[in-house]
Design a protein around this motif. Structure first.
Motif, mmCIF file in Angstrom:
data_model
loop_
_atom_site.group_PDB
_atom_site.id
_atom_site.type_symbol
_atom_site.label_atom_id
_atom_site.label_comp_id
_atom_site.label_asym_id
_atom_site.label_seq_id
_atom_site.Cartn_x
_atom_site.Cartn_y
_atom_site.Cartn_z
ATOM 1 N N PHE A 4 0.719 -1.279 -0.200
ATOM 2 C CA PHE A 4 -0.107 -0.006 -0.151
ATOM 3 C C PHE A 4 0.884 1.199 -0.192
ATOM 4 C CE2 PHE A 4 0.733 -1.069 4.493
ATOM 5 C CZ PHE A 4 1.089 -0.077 5.084
ATOM 6 N N THR A 5 0.387 2.392 -0.414
ATOM 7 C CA THR A 5 0.987 3.717 -0.382
ATOM 8 C C THR A 5 0.496 4.571 0.622
ATOM 9 O OG1 THR A 5 -0.551 4.727 -1.834
ATOM 10 C CG2 THR A 5 1.230 3.349 -3.099
ATOM 11 N N ALA A 6 1.275 5.695 1.032
ATOM 12 C CA ALA A 6 0.841 6.536 1.918
ATOM 13 C C ALA A 6 -0.297 7.256 1.573
ATOM 14 C CB ALA A 6 2.006 7.607 1.922
ATOM 15 N N GLU A 7 -0.585 7.341 0.012
ATOM 16 C CA GLU A 7 -1.840 8.198 -0.421
ATOM 17 C C GLU A 7 -3.187 7.139 0.010
ATOM 18 O OE1 GLU A 7 0.858 7.543 -2.151
ATOM 19 O OE2 GLU A 7 1.613 9.570 -2.304
ATOM 20 N N GLU A 8 -2.848 6.163 -0.093
ATOM 21 C CA GLU A 8 -3.936 4.883 0.063
ATOM 22 C C GLU A 8 -4.394 5.004 1.734
ATOM 23 O OE1 GLU A 8 -3.506 1.416 -3.009
ATOM 24 O OE2 GLU A 8 -2.035 1.446 -1.599
ATOM 25 N N LEU A 9 -3.272 5.130 2.465
ATOM 26 C CA LEU A 9 -3.578 5.141 4.048
ATOM 27 C C LEU A 9 -4.372 6.515 4.269
ATOM 28 C CD1 LEU A 9 -3.060 3.884 6.707
ATOM 29 C CD2 LEU A 9 -0.640 5.181 6.732
ATOM 30 N N PRO A 15 -6.838 5.293 10.110
ATOM 31 C CA PRO A 15 -6.014 4.093 9.793
ATOM 32 C C PRO A 15 -6.247 3.025 10.560
ATOM 33 C CG PRO A 15 -4.958 6.396 10.792
ATOM 34 C CD PRO A 15 -6.597 6.542 10.608
ATOM 35 N N GLU A 16 -6.843 2.833 11.666
ATOM 36 C CA GLU A 16 -7.386 1.465 12.315
ATOM 37 C C GLU A 16 -8.210 0.715 10.999
ATOM 38 O OE1 GLU A 16 -7.808 4.591 13.572
ATOM 39 O OE2 GLU A 16 -6.292 4.604 15.185
ATOM 40 N N VAL A 19 -5.809 -0.513 8.404
ATOM 41 C CA VAL A 19 -4.953 -1.525 8.821
ATOM 42 C C VAL A 19 -5.773 -2.854 9.047
ATOM 43 C CG1 VAL A 19 -3.557 -2.398 10.906
ATOM 44 C CG2 VAL A 19 -3.108 -0.154 10.064
ATOM 45 N N GLU A 20 -6.739 -2.602 9.593
ATOM 46 C CA GLU A 20 -7.677 -4.102 9.823
ATOM 47 C C GLU A 20 -8.082 -4.655 8.618
ATOM 48 O OE1 GLU A 20 -9.149 -7.066 12.024
ATOM 49 O OE2 GLU A 20 -7.911 -5.325 13.028
ATOM 50 N N GLU A 21 -8.627 -3.846 7.431
ATOM 51 C CA GLU A 21 -8.827 -4.305 6.393
ATOM 52 C C GLU A 21 -7.643 -5.204 5.528
ATOM 53 O OE1 GLU A 21 -10.629 -3.082 1.708
ATOM 54 O OE2 GLU A 21 -10.911 -1.926 3.399
ATOM 55 N N MET A 22 -6.675 -4.458 5.428
ATOM 56 C CA MET A 22 -5.196 -5.007 5.010
ATOM 57 C C MET A 22 -4.764 -6.206 5.662
ATOM 58 S SD MET A 22 -2.767 -4.743 2.784
ATOM 59 C CE MET A 22 -3.318 -2.998 2.181
ATOM 60 N N VAL A 39 -0.214 -10.960 11.405
ATOM 61 C CA VAL A 39 -0.117 -9.825 10.183
ATOM 62 C C VAL A 39 0.042 -8.579 10.672
ATOM 63 C CG1 VAL A 39 -1.069 -9.297 8.168
ATOM 64 C CG2 VAL A 39 -1.365 -11.863 8.702
ATOM 65 N N GLN A 40 1.055 -7.719 10.363
ATOM 66 C CA GLN A 40 1.098 -6.499 10.816
ATOM 67 C C GLN A 40 1.573 -5.788 9.599
ATOM 68 O OE1 GLN A 40 0.505 -5.212 13.892
ATOM 69 N NE2 GLN A 40 0.691 -3.368 12.608
ATOM 70 N N PRO A 41 0.749 -4.836 9.206
ATOM 71 C CA PRO A 41 1.006 -3.676 8.413
ATOM 72 C C PRO A 41 2.003 -2.675 8.824
ATOM 73 C CG PRO A 41 -1.320 -4.153 8.078
ATOM 74 C CD PRO A 41 -0.860 -4.875 9.450
ATOM 75 N N CYS A 42 2.904 -2.377 8.065
ATOM 76 C CA CYS A 42 3.985 -1.396 8.584
ATOM 77 C C CYS A 42 3.670 0.126 8.476
ATOM 78 C CB CYS A 42 5.348 -1.893 8.305
ATOM 79 S SG CYS A 42 5.753 -3.272 8.611
ATOM 80 N N LEU A 43 3.473 1.152 9.280
ATOM 81 C CA LEU A 43 2.993 2.320 9.105
ATOM 82 C C LEU A 43 4.192 3.206 9.618
ATOM 83 C CD1 LEU A 43 -0.557 2.352 10.830
ATOM 84 C CD2 LEU A 43 0.099 1.781 8.265
#
Length: 118
Positions: A4-9, A15-16, A19-22, A39-43
């Protein structure tokens, strides 16, 4: 990497929620390879877009690298590698023998790939 990109975030309702959907999407794909423990998306800015996935064994992790590396997700080509949690390191399968040994895997991922550990 590049999940994912910063723009998508930034475009997500929160943000929560993003992250949950990802996490759900990645978990659903990765569990095809073995037992997924986390599973942990990195922010963090240095690793934004990466998603760390922890498996119960290195064979599942090796299968996941094979499944995800080079695949496209949301029109972005993914880069999947083994990672020890250090944001400054990631390495290809053929370079990972030493780290697997330290983690007690003793070359299991190489065996899963049919490679000889040197």
């Amino acid at each position: 990497k590049t999940m994912f990109t910063a723009e998508e975030l930034a475009a997500a309702p929160s943000p929560e929620a993003f992250v949950e959907e990802m996490r759900d999407d990645v978990w659903g794909e990765c569990c095809k390879c073995g037992v997924v423990e986390a599973v942990q998306p990195c922010l963090a800015p240095a690793s934004l877009g990466a998603v760390a996935v922890r498996f119960s064994d290195p064979i599942g992790a090796a299968e996941c690298v094979d499944l995800m590396d080079g695949r496209y997700f949301a029109e972005q080509r993914l880069e999947a590698t083994f990672w020890d949690g250090d944001p400054h390191t990631a390495c290809e399968l053929h370079l990972d023998t030493g780290r697997q040994s330290r983690f007690g895997a003793n070359g299991a991922a190489q065996r899963a790939h049919g490679c000889a550990a040197h």
